[in-house]
Design a protein around this motif. Structure first.
Motif, PDB file in Angstrom:
ATOM      1  N   ASN A   6       0.823  -1.208   0.000  1.00 56.80           N
ATOM      2  CA  ASN A   6       0.000   0.000   0.000  1.00 56.80           C
ATOM      3  C   ASN A   6       0.854   1.253   0.000  1.00 56.80           C
ATOM      4  OD1 ASN A   6      -2.344  -1.483  -0.002  1.00 56.80           O
ATOM      5  ND2 ASN A   6      -2.660  -1.314   2.199  1.00 56.80           N
ATOM      6  N   THR A   7       1.928   1.245   0.754  1.00 53.77           N
ATOM      7  CA  THR A   7       2.821   2.399   0.811  1.00 53.77           C
ATOM      8  C   THR A   7       3.443   2.668  -0.554  1.00 53.77           C
ATOM      9  OG1 THR A   7       3.303   1.882   3.110  1.00 53.77           O
ATOM     10  CG2 THR A   7       4.804   3.392   2.014  1.00 53.77           C
ATOM     11  N   VAL A   8       3.916   1.616  -1.224  1.00 52.64           N
ATOM     12  CA  VAL A   8       4.527   1.762  -2.550  1.00 52.64           C
ATOM     13  C   VAL A   8       3.499   2.281  -3.552  1.00 52.64           C
ATOM     14  CG1 VAL A   8       5.564   0.507  -4.476  1.00 52.64           C
ATOM     15  CG2 VAL A   8       6.305   0.024  -2.152  1.00 52.64           C
ATOM     16  N   LEU A   9       2.268   1.754  -3.498  1.00 55.13           N
ATOM     17  CA  LEU A   9       1.226   2.215  -4.416  1.00 55.13           C
ATOM     18  C   LEU A   9       0.893   3.678  -4.194  1.00 55.13           C
ATOM     19  CD1 LEU A   9      -1.209  -0.840  -4.406  1.00 55.13           C
ATOM     20  CD2 LEU A   9       0.374  -0.178  -6.205  1.00 55.13           C
ATOM     21  N   GLU A  10       0.829   4.097  -2.953  1.00 55.59           N
ATOM     22  CA  GLU A  10       0.539   5.499  -2.650  1.00 55.59           C
ATOM     23  C   GLU A  10       1.652   6.411  -3.155  1.00 55.59           C
ATOM     24  OE1 GLU A  10      -0.209   5.822   1.521  1.00 55.59           O
ATOM     25  OE2 GLU A  10      -2.090   4.695   1.399  1.00 55.59           O
ATOM     26  N   GLN A  11       2.898   5.969  -3.048  1.00 48.65           N
ATOM     27  CA  GLN A  11       4.024   6.786  -3.485  1.00 48.65           C
ATOM     28  C   GLN A  11       4.033   6.970  -5.002  1.00 48.65           C
ATOM     29  OE1 GLN A  11       7.364   4.640  -1.918  1.00 48.65           O
ATOM     30  NE2 GLN A  11       7.212   5.575   0.108  1.00 48.65           N
ATOM     31  N   HIS A  12       3.518   6.003  -5.729  1.00 50.76           N
ATOM     32  CA  HIS A  12       3.559   6.050  -7.199  1.00 50.76           C
ATOM     33  C   HIS A  12       2.172   6.214  -7.813  1.00 50.76           C
ATOM     34  CE1 HIS A  12       7.781   5.041  -7.110  1.00 50.76           C
ATOM     35  NE2 HIS A  12       7.506   4.064  -6.253  1.00 50.76           N
ATOM     36  N   GLN A  13       1.257   6.805  -7.079  1.00 47.57           N
ATOM     37  CA  GLN A  13      -0.127   6.964  -7.536  1.00 47.57           C
ATOM     38  C   GLN A  13      -0.211   7.690  -8.878  1.00 47.57           C
ATOM     39  OE1 GLN A  13      -2.758   5.604  -6.019  1.00 47.57           O
ATOM     40  NE2 GLN A  13      -4.161   6.376  -7.535  1.00 47.57           N
ATOM     41  N   GLU A  14       0.611   8.706  -9.101  1.00 47.86           N
ATOM     42  CA  GLU A  14       0.525   9.484 -10.333  1.00 47.86           C
ATOM     43  C   GLU A  14       0.988   8.698 -11.554  1.00 47.86           C
ATOM     44  OE1 GLU A  14       4.618   9.858  -8.798  1.00 47.86           O
ATOM     45  OE2 GLU A  14       2.667  10.125  -7.867  1.00 47.86           O
ATOM     46  N   LEU A  15       1.709   7.594 -11.354  1.00 50.49           N
ATOM     47  CA  LEU A  15       2.196   6.781 -12.469  1.00 50.49           C
ATOM     48  C   LEU A  15       1.226   5.652 -12.845  1.00 50.49           C
ATOM     49  CD1 LEU A  15       5.907   6.387 -11.333  1.00 50.49           C
ATOM     50  CD2 LEU A  15       4.987   7.998 -12.995  1.00 50.49           C
ATOM     51  N   ARG A  16       0.239   5.423 -12.001  1.00 51.90           N
ATOM     52  CA  ARG A  16      -0.677   4.308 -12.227  1.00 51.90           C
ATOM     53  C   ARG A  16      -1.733   4.661 -13.262  1.00 51.90           C
ATOM     54  NH1 ARG A  16      -3.036   2.421  -6.771  1.00 51.90           N
ATOM     55  NH2 ARG A  16      -3.521   0.584  -7.992  1.00 51.90           N
ATOM     56  N   THR A  17      -2.192   3.642 -13.995  1.00 54.64           N
ATOM     57  CA  THR A  17      -3.293   3.813 -14.941  1.00 54.64           C
ATOM     58  C   THR A  17      -4.420   2.875 -14.547  1.00 54.64           C
ATOM     59  OG1 THR A  17      -2.375   2.165 -16.436  1.00 54.64           O
ATOM     60  CG2 THR A  17      -1.804   4.464 -16.864  1.00 54.64           C
ATOM     61  N   LYS A  18      -5.627   3.258 -14.881  1.00 49.14           N
ATOM     62  CA  LYS A  18      -6.792   2.453 -14.532  1.00 49.14           C
ATOM     63  C   LYS A  18      -6.839   1.224 -15.433  1.00 49.14           C
ATOM     64  CE  LYS A  18     -11.714   2.772 -13.790  1.00 49.14           C
ATOM     65  NZ  LYS A  18     -12.867   3.640 -13.755  1.00 49.14           N
ATOM     66  N   CYS A  19      -7.092   0.088 -14.847  1.00 44.43           N
ATOM     67  CA  CYS A  19      -7.185  -1.170 -15.575  1.00 44.43           C
ATOM     68  C   CYS A  19      -8.631  -1.655 -15.528  1.00 44.43           C
ATOM     69  CB  CYS A  19      -6.264  -2.204 -14.928  1.00 44.43           C
ATOM     70  SG  CYS A  19      -6.387  -3.821 -15.674  1.00 44.43           S
ATOM     71  N   LEU A  20      -9.228  -1.872 -16.683  1.00 42.30           N
ATOM     72  CA  LEU A  20     -10.593  -2.384 -16.741  1.00 42.30           C
ATOM     73  C   LEU A  20     -10.555  -3.900 -16.895  1.00 42.30           C
ATOM     74  CD1 LEU A  20     -12.444   0.116 -19.100  1.00 42.30           C
ATOM     75  CD2 LEU A  20     -12.639  -0.109 -16.637  1.00 42.30           C
ATOM     76  N   VAL A  21     -11.354  -4.584 -16.104  1.00 40.50           N
ATOM     77  CA  VAL A  21     -11.466  -6.039 -16.185  1.00 40.50           C
ATOM     78  C   VAL A  21     -12.773  -6.346 -16.883  1.00 40.50           C
ATOM     79  CG1 VAL A  21     -11.653  -8.165 -14.856  1.00 40.50           C
ATOM     80  CG2 VAL A  21     -10.143  -6.338 -14.072  1.00 40.50           C
ATOM     81  N   TYR A  22     -12.694  -7.129 -17.958  1.00 34.98           N
ATOM     82  CA  TYR A  22     -13.871  -7.528 -18.702  1.00 34.98           C
ATOM     83  C   TYR A  22     -14.145  -9.001 -18.464  1.00 34.98           C
ATOM     84  CZ  TYR A  22     -14.145  -3.250 -21.460  1.00 34.98           C
ATOM     85  OH  TYR A  22     -14.301  -1.954 -21.853  1.00 34.98           O
ATOM     86  N   THR A  23     -15.397  -9.375 -18.528  1.00 35.98           N
ATOM     87  CA  THR A  23     -15.782 -10.765 -18.440  1.00 35.98           C
ATOM     88  C   THR A  23     -16.855 -11.037 -19.480  1.00 35.98           C
ATOM     89  OG1 THR A  23     -16.464 -12.540 -16.948  1.00 35.98           O
ATOM     90  CG2 THR A  23     -17.527 -10.415 -16.653  1.00 35.98           C
ATOM     91  N   ARG A  24     -16.943 -12.276 -19.889  1.00 38.32           N
ATOM     92  CA  ARG A  24     -17.922 -12.651 -20.910  1.00 38.32           C
ATOM     93  C   ARG A  24     -19.244 -12.958 -20.227  1.00 38.32           C
ATOM     94  NH1 ARG A  24     -19.342 -17.431 -23.750  1.00 38.32           N
ATOM     95  NH2 ARG A  24     -19.936 -16.954 -25.876  1.00 38.32           N
ATOM     96  N   VAL A  25     -20.285 -12.250 -20.645  1.00 35.66           N
ATOM     97  CA  VAL A  25     -21.623 -12.429 -20.081  1.00 35.66           C
ATOM     98  C   VAL A  25     -22.596 -12.638 -21.235  1.00 35.66           C
ATOM     99  CG1 VAL A  25     -23.448 -11.392 -18.692  1.00 35.66           C
ATOM    100  CG2 VAL A  25     -21.064 -10.936 -18.134  1.00 35.66           C
TER     101      VAL A  25
END
Length: 52
Positions: A6-25
């Motif tokens: 969690n600490t590492v993720l918070e430190q690099h928050q500006e570098l992260r991109t949103k990942c969409l998860v798709y599923t077959r329905v």
């Protein structure tokens, strides 16, 4: 309680991109984030397997 991850993720928050998860329905793909709360719960309970 903060973990090392969690600490590492918070430190690099500006570098992260949103990942969409798709599923077959019902024959087509849908993003999981568009599911209602019940369907999201069902999705989390699914078992993953590899077919040999």
């Amino acid at each position: 309680m903060k973990t090392k991850t969690n600490t590492v993720l918070e430190q690099h928050q500006e570098l992260r991109t949103k990942c969409l998860v798709y599923t077959r329905v019902m024959g087509y793909h849908r993003p999981v984030e568009s599911f209602n709360i019940g369907k999201k719960g069902e999705h989390k309970q699914r078992l993953h397997f590899k077919e040999s």
